[in-house]
Design a protein around this motif. Structure first.
Motif, PDB file in Angstrom:
ATOM      1  N   MET A   1       6.162   3.587  -9.343  1.00  0.00           N
ATOM      2  CA  MET A   1       6.791   2.601  -8.470  1.00  0.00           C
ATOM      3  C   MET A   1       8.145   3.052  -7.938  1.00  0.00           C
ATOM      4  O   MET A   1       8.546   2.683  -6.833  1.00  0.00           O
ATOM      5  N   SER A   2       8.858   3.862  -8.707  1.00  0.00           N
ATOM      6  CA  SER A   2      10.190   4.280  -8.280  1.00  0.00           C
ATOM      7  C   SER A   2      10.163   5.408  -7.246  1.00  0.00           C
ATOM      8  O   SER A   2      11.206   5.747  -6.671  1.00  0.00           O
ATOM      9  N   LYS A   3       8.958   5.977  -7.000  1.00  0.00           N
ATOM     10  CA  LYS A   3       8.881   7.125  -6.103  1.00  0.00           C
ATOM     11  C   LYS A   3       8.030   6.885  -4.852  1.00  0.00           C
ATOM     12  O   LYS A   3       8.014   7.718  -3.948  1.00  0.00           O
ATOM     13  N   ILE A   4       7.304   5.775  -4.798  1.00  0.00           N
ATOM     14  CA  ILE A   4       6.390   5.575  -3.681  1.00  0.00           C
ATOM     15  C   ILE A   4       7.123   5.100  -2.429  1.00  0.00           C
ATOM     16  O   ILE A   4       8.227   4.555  -2.496  1.00  0.00           O
ATOM     17  N   THR A   5       6.484   5.328  -1.301  1.00  0.00           N
ATOM     18  CA  THR A   5       6.934   4.775  -0.022  1.00  0.00           C
ATOM     19  C   THR A   5       5.849   3.829   0.468  1.00  0.00           C
ATOM     20  O   THR A   5       4.708   4.246   0.690  1.00  0.00           O
ATOM     21  N   SER A   6       6.186   2.559   0.611  1.00  0.00           N
ATOM     22  CA  SER A   6       5.200   1.568   1.040  1.00  0.00           C
ATOM     23  C   SER A   6       4.793   1.807   2.489  1.00  0.00           C
ATOM     24  O   SER A   6       5.628   2.138   3.339  1.00  0.00           O
ATOM     25  N   LEU A   7       3.512   1.636   2.757  1.00  0.00           N
ATOM     26  CA  LEU A   7       3.029   1.784   4.125  1.00  0.00           C
ATOM     27  C   LEU A   7       3.482   0.591   4.976  1.00  0.00           C
ATOM     28  O   LEU A   7       3.560  -0.542   4.483  1.00  0.00           O
ATOM     29  N   PRO A   8       3.754   0.810   6.253  1.00  0.00           N
ATOM     30  CA  PRO A   8       4.293  -0.245   7.122  1.00  0.00           C
ATOM     31  C   PRO A   8       3.204  -1.137   7.712  1.00  0.00           C
ATOM     32  O   PRO A   8       3.173  -1.397   8.922  1.00  0.00           O
ATOM     33  N   GLY A   9       2.295  -1.616   6.889  1.00  0.00           N
ATOM     34  CA  GLY A   9       1.232  -2.486   7.364  1.00  0.00           C
ATOM     35  C   GLY A   9       0.357  -2.906   6.201  1.00  0.00           C
ATOM     36  O   GLY A   9       0.397  -2.308   5.120  1.00  0.00           O
ATOM     37  N   SER A  10      -0.461  -3.937   6.426  1.00  0.00           N
ATOM     38  CA  SER A  10      -1.285  -4.483   5.339  1.00  0.00           C
ATOM     39  C   SER A  10      -2.772  -4.509   5.675  1.00  0.00           C
ATOM     40  O   SER A  10      -3.568  -5.016   4.892  1.00  0.00           O
ATOM     41  N   TYR A  11      -3.147  -3.944   6.836  1.00  0.00           N
ATOM     42  CA  TYR A  11      -4.550  -3.984   7.249  1.00  0.00           C
ATOM     43  C   TYR A  11      -4.871  -2.715   8.016  1.00  0.00           C
ATOM     44  O   TYR A  11      -4.095  -2.269   8.878  1.00  0.00           O
ATOM     45  N   PHE A  12      -6.035  -2.117   7.708  1.00  0.00           N
ATOM     46  CA  PHE A  12      -6.462  -0.896   8.389  1.00  0.00           C
ATOM     47  C   PHE A  12      -7.322  -1.271   9.595  1.00  0.00           C
ATOM     48  O   PHE A  12      -8.400  -1.859   9.439  1.00  0.00           O
TER      49      PHE A  12
ATOM     50  N   PHE B   1       0.843  -1.189   0.000  1.00  0.00           N
ATOM     51  CA  PHE B   1       0.000   0.000   0.000  1.00  0.00           C
ATOM     52  C   PHE B   1       0.879   1.240   0.000  1.00  0.00           C
ATOM     53  O   PHE B   1       1.975   1.241   0.566  1.00  0.00           O
ATOM     54  N   ALA B   2       0.389   2.298  -0.637  1.00  0.00           N
ATOM     55  CA  ALA B   2       1.076   3.587  -0.632  1.00  0.00           C
ATOM     56  C   ALA B   2       0.031   4.684  -0.577  1.00  0.00           C
ATOM     57  O   ALA B   2      -1.133   4.473  -0.928  1.00  0.00           O
ATOM     58  N   ILE B   3       0.443   5.857  -0.127  1.00  0.00           N
ATOM     59  CA  ILE B   3      -0.476   6.987  -0.034  1.00  0.00           C
ATOM     60  C   ILE B   3       0.115   8.186  -0.785  1.00  0.00           C
ATOM     61  O   ILE B   3       1.303   8.487  -0.651  1.00  0.00           O
ATOM     62  N   LEU B   4      -0.723   8.831  -1.597  1.00  0.00           N
ATOM     63  CA  LEU B   4      -0.288   9.973  -2.401  1.00  0.00           C
ATOM     64  C   LEU B   4      -1.345  11.061  -2.368  1.00  0.00           C
ATOM     65  O   LEU B   4      -2.517  10.800  -2.077  1.00  0.00           O
ATOM     66  N   ASP B   5      -0.928  12.296  -2.708  1.00  0.00           N
ATOM     67  CA  ASP B   5      -1.904  13.355  -2.935  1.00  0.00           C
ATOM     68  C   ASP B   5      -2.668  13.028  -4.212  1.00  0.00           C
ATOM     69  O   ASP B   5      -2.138  12.377  -5.124  1.00  0.00           O
ATOM     70  N   SER B   6      -3.899  13.483  -4.313  1.00  0.00           N
ATOM     71  CA  SER B   6      -4.727  13.157  -5.472  1.00  0.00           C
ATOM     72  C   SER B   6      -4.132  13.672  -6.778  1.00  0.00           C
ATOM     73  O   SER B   6      -4.391  13.121  -7.846  1.00  0.00           O
ATOM     74  N   ALA B   7      -3.306  14.737  -6.710  1.00  0.00           N
ATOM     75  CA  ALA B   7      -2.708  15.302  -7.924  1.00  0.00           C
ATOM     76  C   ALA B   7      -1.448  14.553  -8.351  1.00  0.00           C
ATOM     77  O   ALA B   7      -0.960  14.750  -9.468  1.00  0.00           O
ATOM     78  N   GLU B   8      -0.920  13.690  -7.481  1.00  0.00           N
ATOM     79  CA  GLU B   8       0.295  12.947  -7.803  1.00  0.00           C
ATOM     80  C   GLU B   8      -0.016  11.711  -8.630  1.00  0.00           C
ATOM     81  O   GLU B   8      -1.036  11.051  -8.419  1.00  0.00           O
TER      82      GLU B   8
END
Length: 248
Positions: free
Chosen positions: A67-78, A56-63
């Motif tokens: 794959m080369s720029k994302i930061t993966s979230l440290p978890g797999s379940y909300f 999972f990754a989180i971005l601003d809606s305009a971004e």
């Protein structure tokens, strides 16, 4: 001789470059965070030289997702529906399956906080179940007649059982871990829901032969497939807290 050596070194550098920078084939799902311009992406990407990444990754809606720029979230379940300023994540370390029953406990193995994209994340980690749970985790399948979306959940009605644990005729699930699987026309084939399981119950102890042991710690996930009995289109739902496929 020197020329041949230079050509060899050049070819090696090309191989290393393309091996470390694959051209990614990415399947993307996204959900909006209510009241925010942030988008959560669920990605599954394959690249050159047998490269594969998912998460999972989180971005601003305009971004644009890259794959080369994302930061993966440290978890797999909300742990709850994502909020614009605070997100609670759960990570089960299944790649480190305990080799001893004492390694699996119902208490977290780690708990910490992290700031990503201006949002505070609370992350709780658990060790995976020692052995396997025969009933409480894994794939469950159901059919349903009608469905209702609220701001924070999906409610299924006239639910019938196909496999897995029995559910009531009317059941609701909080948003955050819901994915709509649709075809290119928007017709929904199934709605997939992940549920974190933290309880005591029977497990299959990994012995030969397998042995069922009661009253053991179970940490893992149940995956629910809900299949509509009638034609249902994804346009009937928002993607606030619900993952929908991003199509090119």
């Amino acid at each position: 001789m020197k020329r041949r050596k230079k050509i060899f070194l050049f070819l090696v550098s090309v191989i290393i470059f393309y091996g470390c920078n694959p051209s990614w084939d990415v399947t993307l799902y996204s959900q909006k965070i209510r009241g925010s311009n942030k988008i959560i992406y669920q990605y599954d990407a394959s690249g050159g030289r047998d490269s594969h990444q998912s998460g999972f990754a989180i971005l601003d809606s305009a971004e644009e997702f890259n794959m080369s720029k994302i930061t993966s979230l440290p978890g797999s379940y909300f742990a709850e529906a994502p909020r614009k300023d605070y997100i609670k994540l759960i990570q089960v370390n299944s790649g480190e399956n305990p080799t001893n029953a004492k390694d699996t406990i119902l208490n977290p193995s780690k708990h910490y906080f992290k700031d990503i994209k201006g949002i505070k994340f609370e992350i709780t980690e658990y060790n995976d179940t020692y052995g396997s749970s025969p009933m409480n985790t894994g794939l469950m399948e159901y059919e349903f007649e009608t469905i209702k979306e609220t701001n924070d959940s999906l409610i299924f009605e006239n639910v019938t059982h196909k496999s897995g644990i029995e559910l009531p005729s009317k059941v609701s699930f909080p948003k955050g871990n819901i994915t709509i699987l649709e075809d290119t026309t928007g017709r929904i084939h199934r709605i997939i829901i992940e549920k974190f399981i933290r309880m005591k119950g029977e497990i299959y102890k990994p012995t030969k032969p397998l042995e069922i042991v009661p009253d053991q710690a179970i940490i893992g996930f149940a995956t629910f497939y809900f299949i509509p009995k009638k034609l249902l289109n994804s346009s009937a739902f928002t993607n606030e807290g619900i993952f929908k496929q991003v199509r090119k």
